[in-house]
Design an enzyme around this catalytic site. Structure first.
Site, PDB file in Angstrom:
ATOM      1  N   ARG A   1       0.937  -1.184  -0.199  1.00  0.00           N
ATOM      2  CA  ARG A   1      -0.097   0.089  -0.017  1.00  0.00           C
ATOM      3  C   ARG A   1       0.912   1.201  -0.100  1.00  0.00           C
ATOM      4  O   ARG A   1       2.005   1.288   0.167  1.00  0.00           O
ATOM      5  CB  ARG A   1      -0.941   0.156   1.243  1.00  0.00           C
ATOM      6  CG  ARG A   1      -0.487  -0.478   2.509  1.00  0.00           C
ATOM      7  CD  ARG A   1       0.465   0.160   3.014  1.00  0.00           C
ATOM      8  NE  ARG A   1       0.231   1.417   3.259  1.00  0.00           N
ATOM      9  CZ  ARG A   1       1.162   2.331   3.536  1.00  0.00           C
ATOM     10  NH1 ARG A   1       2.402   1.977   3.544  1.00  0.00           N
ATOM     11  NH2 ARG A   1       0.849   3.546   3.887  1.00  0.00           N
TER      12      ARG A   1
ATOM     13  N   ALA B   1       0.967   5.196  -2.355  1.00  0.00           N
ATOM     14  CA  ALA B   1       0.647   5.496  -3.567  1.00  0.00           C
ATOM     15  C   ALA B   1       1.997   5.121  -4.458  1.00  0.00           C
ATOM     16  O   ALA B   1       1.823   4.628  -5.325  1.00  0.00           O
ATOM     17  CB  ALA B   1       0.730   7.126  -3.590  1.00  0.00           C
TER      18      ALA B   1
ATOM     19  N   ARG C   1      -7.073  -0.121  -6.923  1.00  0.00           N
ATOM     20  CA  ARG C   1      -7.369   0.819  -6.030  1.00  0.00           C
ATOM     21  C   ARG C   1      -7.596   2.248  -6.589  1.00  0.00           C
ATOM     22  O   ARG C   1      -6.746   2.768  -7.321  1.00  0.00           O
ATOM     23  CB  ARG C   1      -6.213   0.921  -4.786  1.00  0.00           C
ATOM     24  CG  ARG C   1      -6.270  -0.307  -3.812  1.00  0.00           C
ATOM     25  CD  ARG C   1      -5.415   0.032  -2.653  1.00  0.00           C
ATOM     26  NE  ARG C   1      -6.092   0.884  -1.853  1.00  0.00           N
ATOM     27  CZ  ARG C   1      -5.349   1.468  -0.662  1.00  0.00           C
ATOM     28  NH1 ARG C   1      -4.112   1.098  -0.522  1.00  0.00           N
ATOM     29  NH2 ARG C   1      -5.891   2.468   0.143  1.00  0.00           N
TER      30      ARG C   1
ATOM     31  N   GLN D   1      -1.876   3.042  10.002  1.00  0.00           N
ATOM     32  CA  GLN D   1      -0.519   2.947   9.306  1.00  0.00           C
ATOM     33  C   GLN D   1       0.690   3.727  10.346  1.00  0.00           C
ATOM     34  O   GLN D   1       1.786   3.387   9.918  1.00  0.00           O
ATOM     35  CB  GLN D   1      -0.776   3.251   7.978  1.00  0.00           C
ATOM     36  CG  GLN D   1      -1.397   2.336   7.000  1.00  0.00           C
ATOM     37  CD  GLN D   1      -3.002   2.941   7.039  1.00  0.00           C
ATOM     38  OE1 GLN D   1      -3.345   3.486   7.888  1.00  0.00           O
ATOM     39  NE2 GLN D   1      -3.466   2.669   5.783  1.00  0.00           N
TER      40      GLN D   1
ATOM     41  N   ASP E   1      -1.720  10.962  -2.262  1.00  0.00           N
ATOM     42  CA  ASP E   1      -2.133   9.839  -3.126  1.00  0.00           C
ATOM     43  C   ASP E   1      -2.449  10.487  -4.467  1.00  0.00           C
ATOM     44  O   ASP E   1      -2.386   9.723  -5.291  1.00  0.00           O
ATOM     45  CB  ASP E   1      -3.263   9.096  -2.387  1.00  0.00           C
ATOM     46  CG  ASP E   1      -2.883   8.479  -1.112  1.00  0.00           C
ATOM     47  OD1 ASP E   1      -2.284   7.279  -1.189  1.00  0.00           O
ATOM     48  OD2 ASP E   1      -3.021   9.072   0.055  1.00  0.00           O
TER      49      ASP E   1
ATOM     50  N   ASN F   1      -5.146  12.782   0.391  1.00  0.00           N
ATOM     51  CA  ASN F   1      -4.389  12.034   1.372  1.00  0.00           C
ATOM     52  C   ASN F   1      -5.366  11.309   2.142  1.00  0.00           C
ATOM     53  O   ASN F   1      -6.494  11.407   2.176  1.00  0.00           O
ATOM     54  CB  ASN F   1      -3.420  12.770   1.882  1.00  0.00           C
ATOM     55  CG  ASN F   1      -2.206  11.968   2.600  1.00  0.00           C
ATOM     56  OD1 ASN F   1      -1.834  11.127   1.870  1.00  0.00           O
ATOM     57  ND2 ASN F   1      -1.671  12.227   3.729  1.00  0.00           N
ATOM     58  N   LYS F   2      -4.786  10.392   2.904  1.00  0.00           N
ATOM     59  CA  LYS F   2      -5.253   9.624   4.126  1.00  0.00           C
ATOM     60  C   LYS F   2      -6.323  10.235   4.810  1.00  0.00           C
ATOM     61  O   LYS F   2      -6.112  11.335   5.229  1.00  0.00           O
ATOM     62  CB  LYS F   2      -4.287   8.925   4.776  1.00  0.00           C
ATOM     63  CG  LYS F   2      -4.810   7.924   5.965  1.00  0.00           C
ATOM     64  CD  LYS F   2      -5.919   6.917   5.447  1.00  0.00           C
ATOM     65  CE  LYS F   2      -4.951   6.046   4.257  1.00  0.00           C
ATOM     66  NZ  LYS F   2      -6.218   4.931   3.697  1.00  0.00           N
TER      67      LYS F   2
END
Ligand code: MRU
Length: 365
Positions: free
Chosen positions: A57, A59, A100, A205, A246, A257-258
């Site tokens: 995982r 990017a 994804r 993460q 990402d 992003n996350k």
């Protein structure tokens, strides 16, 4: 990345390719930080599954995995019929692309491999070009991370306290990382600083991967609950924020992003703390005009309703935390607007988000 295995440091890439076995080799990230294991995917469908199920995982890492997956799929084709080969490659491309949706690096990587393959006039030539192109994507990912680390290192001054979110480190790329690259470069310059790692629920993460990386690297750090950052900002305990992305829109300067990144950017603005985003060029999307058009991954409710961990006997297990009869809403990413971002750290230097478009030639647009 240097990983300590049985007391000895060894260098690994997060993603690599075994040419004789036609396998993509991946660090199995779901097992970290409890177990370090490298696994191989035997065909492109398994490679796409590894991306979807988050064996790999981040990017840049899924970009390189998709590039190798396309080469793997192309190399598995038997025969010399070019139209049939083209149809096969198109299928491989689509399956990898759809694994994804939010990160743009896989799409950029796949398009780049396909473009370079087109110079070949036979199946065999295109197969060889696909592998070369995938290797080039992976090598460029490493080079970009090194360069953006050098560009961002001056931001990290002695004694600073830096907040980061999720994992935009080695493990999210082929090596080095994006948000972590300036940290590693500053460490090499002999600077001491402290990193707060947002835990980054629901998949954690930050607590599992970033904390593990920083520990391997010997960088002072602490994990904080996602909700703790507001208090730390208010107390003046955070001097700088660096996150990854990402997908960064070259036209608007918006950053996907996350999930939770936007919240941290609002807090940073409220407290006058600089907020930077670090990206290699493969994270730039020059096509979309608005952040509202970025496909945001909706993930399994189970991620929010429980958590994976290690039992006392050393077994990895999922435990349900939430009320058994409740469901969950679980968007994986959010979009931060340009006015909350101090600068975008790239291999070509640091830019204000709104300056990306006018510098598009320099930035590969
Ligand atoms: O869902 P993930 O773990 O693949 O998400 C990616 C991330 O870790 C972050 O969004 C990261 O900050 C950007 S990836 C370089």
């Amino acid at each position: 990345m240097q990983v300590k295995i049985r007391g000895r440091m060894k260098h690994f890439r997060t993603v690599a390719f075994d040419v004789p076995g036609n396998q993509v080799r991946l660090i199995e990230q779901r097992l970290l930080p409890h177990e370090f294991r490298v696994v191989g995917t035997r065909d492109f469908r398994e490679t796409a599954r590894a991306i979807r199920d988050m064996v790999v995982r981040g990017a840049g890492a899924i970009g390189a995995t998709a590039a190798y997956g396309l080469a793997q799929g192309a190399r598995a084709f038997r025969g010399g019929n070019l139209p049939r080969f083209d149809a096969h490659v198109q299928r491989v491309f689509e399956i990898l692309r759809d694994a994804r949706p939010t990160a743009v690096d896989p799409l950029n990587a796949l398009l780049e491999v396909r473009r370079k393959m087109q110079a070949g006039t036979s199946v065999a030539e295109q197969q060889a070009l696909a592998l070369t192109a995938a290797e080039e994507f992976a090598d460029e990912d490493v080079a970009h991370c090194r360069e953006l680390g050098e560009a961002g290192a001056p931001l990290i001054r002695e004694g600073m306290r830096v907040l980061t979110h999720c994992n935009a480190g080695w493990l999210a790329f082929v090596d080095i990382g994006s948000a972590t690259a300036p940290l590693y470069a500053a460490q090499q310059l002999g600077r001491a600083f402290h990193v707060y790692c947002d835990e980054t629920r629901p998949r954690s993460q930050g607590a599992t991967l970033t904390a593990w990386e920083l520990a391997q690297q010997g960088i002072s750090h602490q994990i904080i609950a996602d909700n703790a950052a507001g208090l730390l900002f208010a107390r003046g305990q955070i001097d700088l924020v660096i996150v990854g992305s990402d997908r960064t829109l070259g036209r608007s300067g918006e950053v996907a992003n996350k999930i939770g990144t936007y919240t941290k950017a609002v807090l940073a603005k409220r407290h006058g703390v600089p907020f930077y985003v670090a990206i290699p060029l493969s994270t730039l999307d020059w096509t979309l005009r608005s952040g509202a058009d970025i496909p945001i991954e909706e993930r399994d409710a189970a991620e929010v309703l429980g958590a994976w961990g290690l039992t006392k006997s050393g077994r990895r297990e999922y435990v349900r935390v939430a009320n058994p009869t409740s469901g969950a809403c679980n968007p994986g990413f959010d979009v931060t607007p340009p006015e909350l971002i101090t600068g975008i750290i790239t291999p070509a230097g640091i830019f204000r988000p709104k300056e990306l478009w006018k510098n598009r030639r320099l930035l590969g647009g």
